[in-house]
Design a protein around this motif. Structure first.
Motif, PDB file in Angstrom:
ATOM      1  N   HIS A 277       0.813  -1.222   0.000  1.00 17.54           N
ATOM      2  CA  HIS A 277       0.000   0.000   0.000  1.00 17.54           C
ATOM      3  C   HIS A 277       0.846   1.271   0.000  1.00 17.54           C
ATOM      4  O   HIS A 277       0.299   2.367  -0.082  1.00 17.54           O
ATOM      5  N   LEU A 278       2.171   1.102   0.092  1.00 18.45           N
ATOM      6  CA  LEU A 278       3.062   2.255  -0.044  1.00 18.45           C
ATOM      7  C   LEU A 278       3.642   2.333  -1.460  1.00 18.45           C
ATOM      8  O   LEU A 278       4.484   3.178  -1.759  1.00 18.45           O
ATOM      9  N   GLY A 279       3.208   1.406  -2.318  1.00 19.75           N
ATOM     10  CA  GLY A 279       3.678   1.404  -3.705  1.00 19.75           C
ATOM     11  C   GLY A 279       4.985   0.658  -3.899  1.00 19.75           C
ATOM     12  O   GLY A 279       5.567   0.704  -4.981  1.00 19.75           O
ATOM     13  N   GLU A 280       5.449  -0.062  -2.845  1.00 16.95           N
ATOM     14  CA  GLU A 280       6.718  -0.799  -2.939  1.00 16.95           C
ATOM     15  C   GLU A 280       6.466  -2.225  -3.411  1.00 16.95           C
ATOM     16  O   GLU A 280       5.481  -2.844  -3.010  1.00 16.95           O
ATOM     17  N   ARG A 281       7.379  -2.726  -4.238  1.00 12.95           N
ATOM     18  CA  ARG A 281       7.291  -4.122  -4.658  1.00 12.95           C
ATOM     19  C   ARG A 281       7.780  -5.005  -3.510  1.00 12.95           C
ATOM     20  O   ARG A 281       8.869  -4.768  -2.955  1.00 12.95           O
ATOM     21  N   VAL A 282       6.982  -5.969  -3.135  1.00 14.38           N
ATOM     22  CA  VAL A 282       7.354  -6.866  -2.038  1.00 14.38           C
ATOM     23  C   VAL A 282       7.101  -8.308  -2.466  1.00 14.38           C
ATOM     24  O   VAL A 282       6.269  -8.576  -3.337  1.00 14.38           O
ATOM     25  N   SER A 283       7.848  -9.208  -1.840  1.00 15.33           N
ATOM     26  CA  SER A 283       7.639 -10.622  -2.130  1.00 15.33           C
ATOM     27  C   SER A 283       7.369 -11.362  -0.836  1.00 15.33           C
ATOM     28  O   SER A 283       7.480 -10.807   0.261  1.00 15.33           O
ATOM     29  N   GLU A 284       7.021 -12.624  -0.978  1.00 26.03           N
ATOM     30  CA  GLU A 284       6.716 -13.477   0.159  1.00 26.03           C
ATOM     31  C   GLU A 284       7.879 -13.466   1.151  1.00 26.03           C
ATOM     32  O   GLU A 284       7.668 -13.443   2.365  1.00 26.03           O
ATOM     33  N   ALA A 285       9.101 -13.458   0.637  1.00 26.51           N
ATOM     34  CA  ALA A 285      10.292 -13.511   1.499  1.00 26.51           C
ATOM     35  C   ALA A 285      10.398 -12.285   2.406  1.00 26.51           C
ATOM     36  O   ALA A 285      11.020 -12.357   3.475  1.00 26.51           O
ATOM     37  N   ASP A 286       9.796 -11.177   1.992  1.00 24.16           N
ATOM     38  CA  ASP A 286       9.837  -9.975   2.830  1.00 24.16           C
ATOM     39  C   ASP A 286       9.074 -10.162   4.139  1.00 24.16           C
ATOM     40  O   ASP A 286       9.247  -9.378   5.073  1.00 24.16           O
ATOM     41  N   PHE A 287       8.238 -11.177   4.207  1.00 20.67           N
ATOM     42  CA  PHE A 287       7.473 -11.433   5.424  1.00 20.67           C
ATOM     43  C   PHE A 287       8.016 -12.649   6.182  1.00 20.67           C
ATOM     44  O   PHE A 287       7.396 -13.137   7.124  1.00 20.67           O
ATOM     45  N   SER A 288       9.181 -13.094   5.762  1.00 20.38           N
ATOM     46  CA  SER A 288       9.831 -14.215   6.434  1.00 20.38           C
ATOM     47  C   SER A 288      10.059 -13.875   7.903  1.00 20.38           C
ATOM     48  O   SER A 288      10.415 -12.753   8.241  1.00 20.38           O
ATOM     49  N   GLY A 289       9.838 -14.853   8.773  1.00 22.02           N
ATOM     50  CA  GLY A 289      10.000 -14.631  10.207  1.00 22.02           C
ATOM     51  C   GLY A 289       8.742 -14.131  10.890  1.00 22.02           C
ATOM     52  O   GLY A 289       8.672 -14.069  12.113  1.00 22.02           O
ATOM     53  N   GLN A 290       7.739 -13.787  10.076  1.00 19.20           N
ATOM     54  CA  GLN A 290       6.493 -13.246  10.617  1.00 19.20           C
ATOM     55  C   GLN A 290       5.363 -14.281  10.537  1.00 19.20           C
ATOM     56  O   GLN A 290       5.229 -14.983   9.525  1.00 19.20           O
ATOM     57  N   PHE A 291       4.552 -14.343  11.582  1.00 23.73           N
ATOM     58  CA  PHE A 291       3.253 -14.988  11.446  1.00 23.73           C
ATOM     59  C   PHE A 291       2.389 -14.032  10.637  1.00 23.73           C
ATOM     60  O   PHE A 291       2.433 -12.816  10.844  1.00 23.73           O
ATOM     61  N   ARG A 292       1.617 -14.586   9.692  1.00 21.65           N
ATOM     62  CA  ARG A 292       0.811 -13.722   8.816  1.00 21.65           C
ATOM     63  C   ARG A 292      -0.646 -14.145   8.866  1.00 21.65           C
ATOM     64  O   ARG A 292      -0.953 -15.329   8.698  1.00 21.65           O
ATOM     65  N   LEU A 293      -1.483 -13.180   9.104  1.00 24.19           N
ATOM     66  CA  LEU A 293      -2.928 -13.398   8.995  1.00 24.19           C
ATOM     67  C   LEU A 293      -3.329 -12.863   7.627  1.00 24.19           C
ATOM     68  O   LEU A 293      -3.297 -11.659   7.390  1.00 24.19           O
ATOM     69  N   VAL A 294      -3.640 -13.778   6.716  1.00 24.65           N
ATOM     70  CA  VAL A 294      -3.836 -13.419   5.307  1.00 24.65           C
ATOM     71  C   VAL A 294      -5.325 -13.439   4.978  1.00 24.65           C
ATOM     72  O   VAL A 294      -6.030 -14.403   5.274  1.00 24.65           O
ATOM     73  N   TYR A 295      -5.765 -12.351   4.335  1.00 30.36           N
ATOM     74  CA  TYR A 295      -7.178 -12.268   3.945  1.00 30.36           C
ATOM     75  C   TYR A 295      -7.292 -11.688   2.545  1.00 30.36           C
ATOM     76  O   TYR A 295      -6.559 -10.765   2.177  1.00 30.36           O
ATOM     77  N   PHE A 296      -8.208 -12.237   1.756  1.00 34.04           N
ATOM     78  CA  PHE A 296      -8.445 -11.751   0.396  1.00 34.04           C
ATOM     79  C   PHE A 296      -9.802 -11.047   0.342  1.00 34.04           C
ATOM     80  O   PHE A 296     -10.807 -11.607   0.795  1.00 34.04           O
ATOM     81  N   GLY A 297      -9.839  -9.861  -0.228  1.00 32.39           N
ATOM     82  CA  GLY A 297     -11.088  -9.128  -0.349  1.00 32.39           C
ATOM     83  C   GLY A 297     -10.890  -7.917  -1.242  1.00 32.39           C
ATOM     84  O   GLY A 297      -9.946  -7.867  -2.035  1.00 32.39           O
ATOM     85  N   PHE A 298     -11.770  -6.954  -1.119  1.00 31.94           N
ATOM     86  CA  PHE A 298     -11.640  -5.743  -1.945  1.00 31.94           C
ATOM     87  C   PHE A 298     -12.246  -4.555  -1.207  1.00 31.94           C
ATOM     88  O   PHE A 298     -13.184  -4.707  -0.420  1.00 31.94           O
ATOM     89  N   THR A 299     -11.697  -3.385  -1.454  1.00 31.10           N
ATOM     90  CA  THR A 299     -12.053  -2.222  -0.639  1.00 31.10           C
ATOM     91  C   THR A 299     -13.483  -1.744  -0.877  1.00 31.10           C
ATOM     92  O   THR A 299     -14.054  -1.093  -0.020  1.00 31.10           O
TER      93      THR A 299
END
Ligand code: NI
Length: 203
Positions: A55-77
């Motif tokens: 949401h800051l316009g930065e390209r990120v990949s799955e590896a950027d969240f390595s080490g984190q527990f992630r609560l993942v949700y799919f939807g639309f604003t």
């Protein structure tokens, strides 16, 4: 008249889904004794690598969240009802975590509507909920890939009651572990306490 046809279509679709579900249940091999039947099992092939735009316009990949527990949700604003409730649930779960657990947990709100959900739109949305929720969007191909990886169902519906269109979609919250492994899935019956407790139990 249009609504009547829509109702018939929905009922017909549900019948097909139930029939298919029964057929699947009947043809599936019995799960190994160590796995409770009907319960999503940790380590299931859900998730995986992705490259998206936050949401800051930065390209990120799955590896950027390595080490984190992630609560993942799919939807639309533009979602009128379910998405705000579920993203609020993730925010509430994050608020229930102690500082140590919170530092190791990230919420990921991934759009299924990349046409309208620009990084800026995502930013305005996630900022309403919690600073540790990251909004993710991308090209149609990128979003389509990550939706496949999480077995997300989505169907665009033109509805005169809403501006433009809405998207009917599955609405599960996935818990992904620090190494990207699938841990658990939560539905509408699970409150924020269930999410927070599950994370806390592993930290
Ligand atoms: Ni929604």
């Amino acid at each position: 008249m249009k609504y009547r046809l829509l109702q018939i279509a929905i009922v017909f679709t549900l019948i097909i889904m139930v029939a298919t579900g029964i057929a699947l249940i009947q043809t599936q091999p019995t799960p190994p004794a160590s796995q409770p039947a009907g319960v999503a099992v940790a380590g299931a092939p859900i998730g995986g690598d992705f490259t998206l735009t936050n949401h800051l316009g930065e390209r990120v990949s799955e590896a950027d969240f390595s080490g984190q527990f992630r609560l993942v949700y799919f939807g639309f604003t533009h979602c009128p009802d379910v998405c705000p409730i579920d993203v609020a649930k993730i925010a509430q779960a994050l608020k229930l975590l102690d500082d140590r657990a919170l530092a190791r947990t990230t919420g990921l709100f991934i759009t299924i509507d990349p046409s309208r959900d620009t990084p800026e739109t995502m930013r305005n949305y996630v900022e309403l909920f919690h600073p540790r929720i990251v909004g993710l969007t991308g090209s149609h191909a990128e979003i389509s890939q990550v939706m496949d990886q999480y077995k997300v169902y989505a169907a665009k519906v033109e509805d005169p009651a809403y501006v433009d269109y809405i998207i009917n979609h599955s609405s599960y919250i996935y818990l992904i572990g620090p190494d990207g492994e699938f841990i658990d899935i939560f539905g509408s019956d699970d409150g924020p306490e269930a999410l927070a407790d599950r994370i806390t139990s592993m930290i």
